[in-house]
Design an enzyme around this catalytic site. Sequence first.
Site, mmCIF file in Angstrom:
data_model
loop_
_atom_site.group_PDB
_atom_site.id
_atom_site.type_symbol
_atom_site.label_atom_id
_atom_site.label_comp_id
_atom_site.label_asym_id
_atom_site.label_seq_id
_atom_site.Cartn_x
_atom_site.Cartn_y
_atom_site.Cartn_z
ATOM 1 N N ILE A 65 -68.497 9.598 39.850
ATOM 2 C CA ILE A 65 -68.253 8.938 40.954
ATOM 3 C C ILE A 65 -68.022 10.326 42.148
ATOM 4 C CG2 ILE A 65 -65.941 8.504 42.226
ATOM 5 C CD1 ILE A 65 -64.718 7.804 39.439
ATOM 6 N N ARG A 106 -78.521 15.490 43.740
ATOM 7 C CA ARG A 106 -79.683 15.320 44.376
ATOM 8 C C ARG A 106 -79.055 14.294 45.756
ATOM 9 N NH1 ARG A 106 -82.044 10.821 46.043
ATOM 10 N NH2 ARG A 106 -80.513 9.190 44.759
ATOM 11 N N CYS A 155 -82.377 2.972 38.364
ATOM 12 C CA CYS A 155 -80.930 3.739 37.536
ATOM 13 C C CYS A 155 -80.962 3.047 36.556
ATOM 14 C CB CYS A 155 -80.442 3.665 38.807
ATOM 15 S SG CYS A 155 -80.167 4.902 40.210
ATOM 16 N N ALA A 175 -74.507 7.023 48.660
ATOM 17 C CA ALA A 175 -75.006 8.164 48.857
ATOM 18 C C ALA A 175 -76.758 7.467 48.986
ATOM 19 C CB ALA A 175 -74.554 9.115 47.785
ATOM 20 N N SER A 187 -78.391 6.435 35.338
ATOM 21 C CA SER A 187 -77.681 7.362 36.409
ATOM 22 C C SER A 187 -76.904 6.265 36.949
ATOM 23 C CB SER A 187 -78.515 7.605 37.832
ATOM 24 O OG SER A 187 -77.408 8.253 38.621
#
Length: 286
Positions: free
Chosen positions: A218, A21, A156, A285, A177
């Site tokens: 990762i 994403r 998550c 991120a 995630s």
Amino acid sequence: MKQYQDLIKDIFENGYETDDRTGTGTIALFGSKLRWDLTKGFPAVTTKKLAWKACIAELIWFLSGSTNVNDLRLIQHDSLIQGKTVWDENYENQAKDLGYHSGELGPIYGKQWRDFGGVDQIIEVIDRIKKLPNDRRQIVSAWNPAELKYMALPPCHMFYQFNVRNGYLDLQWYQRSVDVFLGLPFNIASYATLVHIVAKMCNLIPGDLIFSGGNTHIYMNHVEQCKEILRREPKELCELVISGLPYKFRYLSTKEQLKYVLKLRPKDFVLNNYVSHPPIKGKMAV
């Protein structure tokens, strides 16, 4: 914390490269499991320095039910405007894109933990542990499909389950995630601390902590950092000491206990004998 290194090694050896994403790209595995015996020590990562103060501040913030990043800032830095938090980038990006302002992030973890369709899951699960220790429904869920689209970031770590075993309190959490470099050490320490807190509330001993991961990855911009982690020798486990709770704590109602817990601050959670390698920086991120 050799388990953490073993997971990184497994991803490098058996993972697959994929887009994501954020547009960063990852090396990922689907389905991973780690386990720690909390009677042998506290599982704080030692191959890089753990952001302990930020970790504890976030946990207290979740438990409070708040979904405003400025409340987190106040817990972590004693200021509503000074100091960074791990949720700032999510607020500046996703939350503002959803139309939120003044620090609001939408119905994220704290809202679901304390008010999932009107249910205070934290109070309910702790009362259930006390009254029905052998029950198999000691679960807290942050995954609310009806409200996902209103969240700055869907959870998550989606849900967790407690288990009482011969006077010990275990916890297993599922994470859909998993950002292995930045997020996972944080999550491990947070849930281990939650076990310690709830064990104190229920007069139990912290037992096993189990992580079950979905997409365990990762990020490509963390590859070199993770290789550095593999080159480092893990240190001995430390011990968590929680202060600031009254002597009568175990005899109070769950609601009264939680009031005391929410008054705690990061300084009340000390990792005795925590020794780590130096920090390793990496960009989140978003």
